[in-house]
Design a protein around this motif. Structure first.
Motif, short mmCIF file in Angstrom:
data_model
loop_
_atom_site.label_atom_id
_atom_site.label_comp_id
_atom_site.label_asym_id
_atom_site.label_seq_id
_atom_site.Cartn_x
_atom_site.Cartn_y
_atom_site.Cartn_z
N GLU A 287 0.85 -1.18 0.00
CA GLU A 287 0.00 0.00 0.00
C GLU A 287 0.89 1.24 0.00
O GLU A 287 2.00 1.23 0.53
CB GLU A 287 -0.96 -0.02 1.18
CG GLU A 287 -1.93 -1.22 1.10
CD GLU A 287 -3.08 -1.15 2.09
OE1 GLU A 287 -3.34 -0.04 2.62
OE2 GLU A 287 -3.72 -2.18 2.31
N ARG B 282 -13.19 -0.40 3.89
CA ARG B 282 -11.73 -0.38 3.91
C ARG B 282 -11.26 0.56 2.81
O ARG B 282 -11.78 0.52 1.68
CB ARG B 282 -11.16 -1.77 3.69
CG ARG B 282 -9.63 -1.79 3.62
CD ARG B 282 -9.08 -3.17 3.32
NE ARG B 282 -7.64 -3.10 3.09
CZ ARG B 282 -6.71 -3.22 4.01
NH1 ARG B 282 -7.07 -3.46 5.26
NH2 ARG B 282 -5.43 -3.13 3.72
N GLN C 139 -7.80 1.66 0.71
CA GLN C 139 -6.43 1.19 0.44
C GLN C 139 -5.90 1.86 -0.82
O GLN C 139 -6.62 2.05 -1.79
CB GLN C 139 -6.42 -0.33 0.28
CG GLN C 139 -7.40 -0.85 -0.76
CD GLN C 139 -7.78 -2.31 -0.56
OE1 GLN C 139 -7.86 -2.81 0.57
NE2 GLN C 139 -8.03 -3.01 -1.66
N THR D 162 -3.34 1.27 -3.63
CA THR D 162 -2.63 0.13 -4.18
C THR D 162 -2.29 0.36 -5.65
O THR D 162 -2.81 1.28 -6.28
CB THR D 162 -3.48 -1.15 -4.06
OG1 THR D 162 -4.77 -0.90 -4.65
CG2 THR D 162 -3.66 -1.55 -2.60
N GLN E 129 -7.66 -7.45 1.70
CA GLN E 129 -7.69 -6.37 0.72
C GLN E 129 -8.67 -6.62 -0.43
O GLN E 129 -8.73 -5.81 -1.36
CB GLN E 129 -6.29 -6.14 0.13
CG GLN E 129 -5.30 -5.53 1.11
CD GLN E 129 -3.90 -5.49 0.54
OE1 GLN E 129 -3.41 -6.47 0.01
NE2 GLN E 129 -3.24 -4.35 0.67
#
Length: 248
Positions: A56, A115, A117, A119, A180
């Motif tokens: 991440e 969530r 994230q 990425t 994830q």
């Protein structure tokens, strides 16, 4: 040049898909490629913690432009009608081998614990981009639906069509339960736009880009992939012999 394990796998997969047409078009060649895929799957699962996170990034490392690829608009009568109503009537069915089938609205998804994230998306076409994705994790949704013991794979049915064929993808339960793996409804702090898969797309961060199904309208739990469309687990797997397990 520092070649990381992740970049080596991306380069290897891209080379395999782009450079092996002659081999892949023969029956023997396809068996060889499938054997290589099985070895890749076994090696990665054997060497990598199943809950290990994809890298991440910090907000300042995000790409200034996150390009879209594949279908940029399903452009069907039904999809366009949903888009005109800002997807207020969109429902994601969760069914198949589950005890409690669901029909989730976008409002339902947005109300779930999310969530966020940042990425990197790695495409087999040779480009990458870093973006911020937000949405609920897939595991609790499957838990609420009550997966039956026979379930082994999760199939994502999508609203887009390519060459008259419906787009779909699938993952096993290891990737489905990964922390994830989310149903993203936001990109870079804004609701996902049509080119990126509105109103919701899968993010399965330890897989190559074509596994990240866009325009998700149904999530089906199955015991086997054999009877799902072409039987290889995804649109590109069926039509072009892409790897089913595209782990990176």
């Amino acid at each position: 040049m520092i070649l990381t394990r992740r970049s080596a796998l991306v380069v290897g997969a891209g080379g395999l898909l782009a450079g092996c047409d002659a081999v892949g078009n023969s029956a023997i060649g396809r068996r060889v490629l499938r054997a290589g895929e099985d070895a890749h799957f076994a090696l990665q699962r054997g060497l990598t913690d199943r809950t290990a996170l994809a890298r991440e990034f910090r907000p300042d490392q995000m790409s200034p432009v996150f390009r879209s690829n594949g279908t940029r608009n399903p452009d069907t009568v039904g999809y366009n009608a949903h888009a005109a109503r800002d997807f207020a009537d969109w429902r994601i069915r969760v069914d198949g081998l589950v005890a409690r089938p669901l029909a989730l609205s976008i409002t339902d998804l947005r109300a779930m614990p999310a969530r966020t994230q940042i990425t990197r998306h790695d495409c087999v076409e040779g480009w990458s981009a870093i973006g911020q994705w937000t949405g609920p994790r897939l595991q609790p949704i499957l838990g609420f639906a009550g997966l039956l013991p026979a379930a082994r794979y999760i199939v994502f049915h999508c609203a887009d069509r390519l060459g008259g064929r419906p787009y779909y993808e699938s993952i096993d339960l290891v990737d489905a339960f990964h922390p994830q793996t989310i149903l993203a409804w936001m990109l870079n702090g804004q609701p996902i736009g049509v080119p990126h898969g509105a109103p919701v797309r899968l993010r399965v961060e330890r897989q190559l880009g074509y596994k990240h199904a866009k325009y998700v309208e149904r999530i089906e739990a199955v015991a086997s992939l054999d009877a799902v469309f072409g039987g290889k687990g995804g649109y590109w797997e069926d039509v072009a012999d892409y790897e089913w397990y595209a782990g990176i």
